[in-house]
Design a protein around this motif. Structure first.
Motif, short mmCIF file in Angstrom:
data_model
loop_
_atom_site.label_atom_id
_atom_site.label_comp_id
_atom_site.label_asym_id
_atom_site.label_seq_id
_atom_site.Cartn_x
_atom_site.Cartn_y
_atom_site.Cartn_z
N ASN A 38 0.85 -1.19 0.00
CA ASN A 38 0.00 0.00 0.00
C ASN A 38 0.88 1.23 0.00
O ASN A 38 1.86 1.30 0.74
CB ASN A 38 -0.91 0.03 1.24
CG ASN A 38 -1.89 -1.13 1.25
OD1 ASN A 38 -1.86 -1.97 2.14
ND2 ASN A 38 -2.74 -1.20 0.26
N GLY A 41 2.84 3.44 -4.91
CA GLY A 41 2.82 4.35 -6.07
C GLY A 41 2.12 3.78 -7.30
O GLY A 41 2.14 4.39 -8.37
N LYS A 42 1.43 2.64 -7.14
CA LYS A 42 0.80 1.97 -8.29
C LYS A 42 -0.29 2.83 -8.93
O LYS A 42 -0.32 3.05 -10.14
CB LYS A 42 0.24 0.60 -7.86
CG LYS A 42 1.28 -0.29 -7.19
CD LYS A 42 0.70 -1.59 -6.68
CE LYS A 42 -0.38 -1.51 -5.62
NZ LYS A 42 0.10 -0.97 -4.31
N THR A 43 -1.20 3.32 -8.09
CA THR A 43 -2.30 4.16 -8.61
C THR A 43 -1.75 5.48 -9.15
O THR A 43 -2.20 5.97 -10.19
CB THR A 43 -3.36 4.40 -7.51
OG1 THR A 43 -3.90 3.13 -7.12
CG2 THR A 43 -4.48 5.29 -8.00
N GLU A 162 -7.00 -2.79 -9.37
CA GLU A 162 -7.69 -3.61 -8.37
C GLU A 162 -9.14 -3.90 -8.76
O GLU A 162 -10.05 -3.70 -7.95
CB GLU A 162 -7.60 -2.96 -6.98
CG GLU A 162 -6.15 -2.78 -6.54
CD GLU A 162 -5.98 -2.56 -5.05
OE1 GLU A 162 -6.83 -3.02 -4.28
OE2 GLU A 162 -4.98 -1.94 -4.67
N HIS A 194 -3.70 -7.06 -5.54
CA HIS A 194 -2.98 -7.55 -4.36
C HIS A 194 -3.03 -9.06 -4.22
O HIS A 194 -2.21 -9.65 -3.52
CB HIS A 194 -3.52 -6.89 -3.08
CG HIS A 194 -3.02 -5.48 -2.88
ND1 HIS A 194 -1.71 -5.21 -2.57
CD2 HIS A 194 -3.64 -4.29 -2.98
CE1 HIS A 194 -1.55 -3.89 -2.46
NE2 HIS A 194 -2.71 -3.31 -2.71
N1 LIG Z 1 -3.05 13.43 -4.81
C1 LIG Z 1 -2.17 13.12 -3.85
N2 LIG Z 1 -1.67 14.06 -3.02
C2 LIG Z 1 -0.77 13.75 -2.06
N3 LIG Z 1 -0.29 12.51 -1.87
C3 LIG Z 1 -0.75 11.54 -2.66
C4 LIG Z 1 -1.71 11.78 -3.70
N4 LIG Z 1 -1.97 10.61 -4.35
C5 LIG Z 1 -1.22 9.69 -3.74
N5 LIG Z 1 -0.49 10.23 -2.73
C6 LIG Z 1 0.49 9.51 -1.88
O1 LIG Z 1 1.41 8.88 -2.75
C7 LIG Z 1 1.77 7.58 -2.25
C8 LIG Z 1 1.44 6.55 -3.29
O2 LIG Z 1 0.02 6.36 -3.33
P1 LIG Z 1 -0.72 5.39 -4.35
O3 LIG Z 1 -2.17 5.61 -4.18
O4 LIG Z 1 -0.14 5.58 -5.69
O5 LIG Z 1 -0.29 3.96 -3.79
P2 LIG Z 1 -0.78 2.52 -4.25
O6 LIG Z 1 0.46 1.73 -4.55
O7 LIG Z 1 -1.80 2.62 -5.30
O8 LIG Z 1 -1.40 1.94 -2.89
P3 LIG Z 1 -2.67 0.96 -2.63
O9 LIG Z 1 -2.16 -0.45 -2.82
O10 LIG Z 1 -3.04 1.22 -1.20
O11 LIG Z 1 -3.76 1.33 -3.58
C9 LIG Z 1 1.03 7.42 -0.93
O12 LIG Z 1 1.90 7.80 0.12
C10 LIG Z 1 -0.14 8.38 -1.06
O13 LIG Z 1 -0.57 8.85 0.20
#
Ligand SMILES: Nc1ncnc2c1ncn2[C@@H]1O[C@H](COP(=O)(O)OP(=O)(O)OP(=O)(O)O)[C@@H](O)[C@H]1O
Ligand SMILES: [Mg+2]
Length: 242
Positions: A38, A41-43, A162, A194
């Motif tokens: 989590n 940075g994927k999203t 996801e 995941h």
């Molecule tokens: N718009 C935003 N503004 C500030 N921080 C952000 C923003 N979008 C994402 N983040 C931060 O960037 C980091 C990466 O987030 P992201 O959502 O890309 O993770 P992820 O790999 O998709 O996680 P998950 O498996 O929980 O979906 C996290 O620390 C998140 O809080």
């Protein structure tokens, strides 16, 4: 020549490096699994590619065109479309109307968009529910609508965030079958998930993100044996089980 290529991509939110110097190329027709803890940075990666976020540094190439600064509509029109991790269905609209929203990307006449949407509803097994309000459907069907709306934009590359989260084993199997059907249509797919069984089953290659960095990229069977991946994401238990 890769269909999609990301070079030295970074996305910073203030002090936080959500993505740091990512280099990744995706071949046409490939299913690339993207995993990581989590917040890895994927999203954010999907948001940068699809123009929902403006990358801090680096470049994104699609079919050799630099699309780094293109907005979401333009990226979609070019042929890259994504689903949203949190379903974005229009609850007060029917399944058909939801899918038509995707079809309007290429069809300006309502009749044409409806025809395209009907075809996609059939393809995704939603035709019996086309007149039901999206808000009243199960999570599995809402996820399916999300995918159907994406496919209705007639993309060459789809980014799935996801789409199987929260589904039961039967629903998950159905979703896997649907993704494989989408792939058979000739689409290139990046899938964030995941559930490792799913990723292992459908991915030709897996990329692993950790704290905004691409730590490993390779064949599934090699990636799950990689010490860095076990340490950052899978844990020793996964290793012992498999
Ligand atoms: N718009 C935003 N503004 C500030 N921080 C952000 C923003 N979008 C994402 N983040 C931060 O960037 C980091 C990466 O987030 P992201 O959502 O890309 O993770 P992820 O790999 O998709 O996680 P998950 O498996 O929980 O979906 C996290 O620390 C998140 O809080
Ligand atoms: Mg995410």
């Amino acid at each position: 020549m890769p269909i999609l290529e990301v070079k030295n991509l970074s996305m910073h939110f203030g002090e936080l490096a959500a993505l740091e110097d990512i280099n990744l190329a995706v071949e046409k027709g490939e299913i690339l699994g993207l995993i990581g803890p989590n917040g890895a940075g994927k999203t954010t990666f999907f948001n940068c590619i699809t123009g929902f976020l403006n990358a801090t540094r680096g470049d994104i190439f699609y079919k050799e065109q630099n699309i780094t600064r293109f907005g979401p509509h333009r990226v979609c029109k070019l042929g890259i479309c994504r689903t949203f991790q949190i379903v974005q269905s229009f609850n007060e609209m029917t399944a058909l109307e939801n899918v038509m929203m995707g079809a309007f990307c290429r069809h300006h006449l309502t009749g044409d968009a409806r025809e395209k949407a009907e075809e996609i509803l059939k393809f995704t097994g939603l035709q019996d529910k086309k007149n039901q309000l999206a808000g009243g459907l199960t999570l599995a069907d809402q996820k399916r609508i999300e995918l159907a709306r994406t496919i209705a934009t007639e993309p060459d590359v789809v980014l799935l965030d996801e789409v199987m989260a929260g589904l039961n084993p039967t629903e998950t199997e159905e979703a896997i079958g649907l993704i494989q059907k989408v792939h058979e249509k000739g689409l290139t797919i990046i899938v964030v998930e995941h559930v490792m069984e799913v990723i292992m089953k459908i991915s030709h290659r897996i990329a692993v993100f950790d704290s905004g960095e691409l730590i490993v990229d390779g064949p599934p069977e090699e990636v799950v044996q990689d010490e860095r991946v076990i340490k950052a994401y899978l844990g020793e238990e996964y290793h012992a089980e498999s």
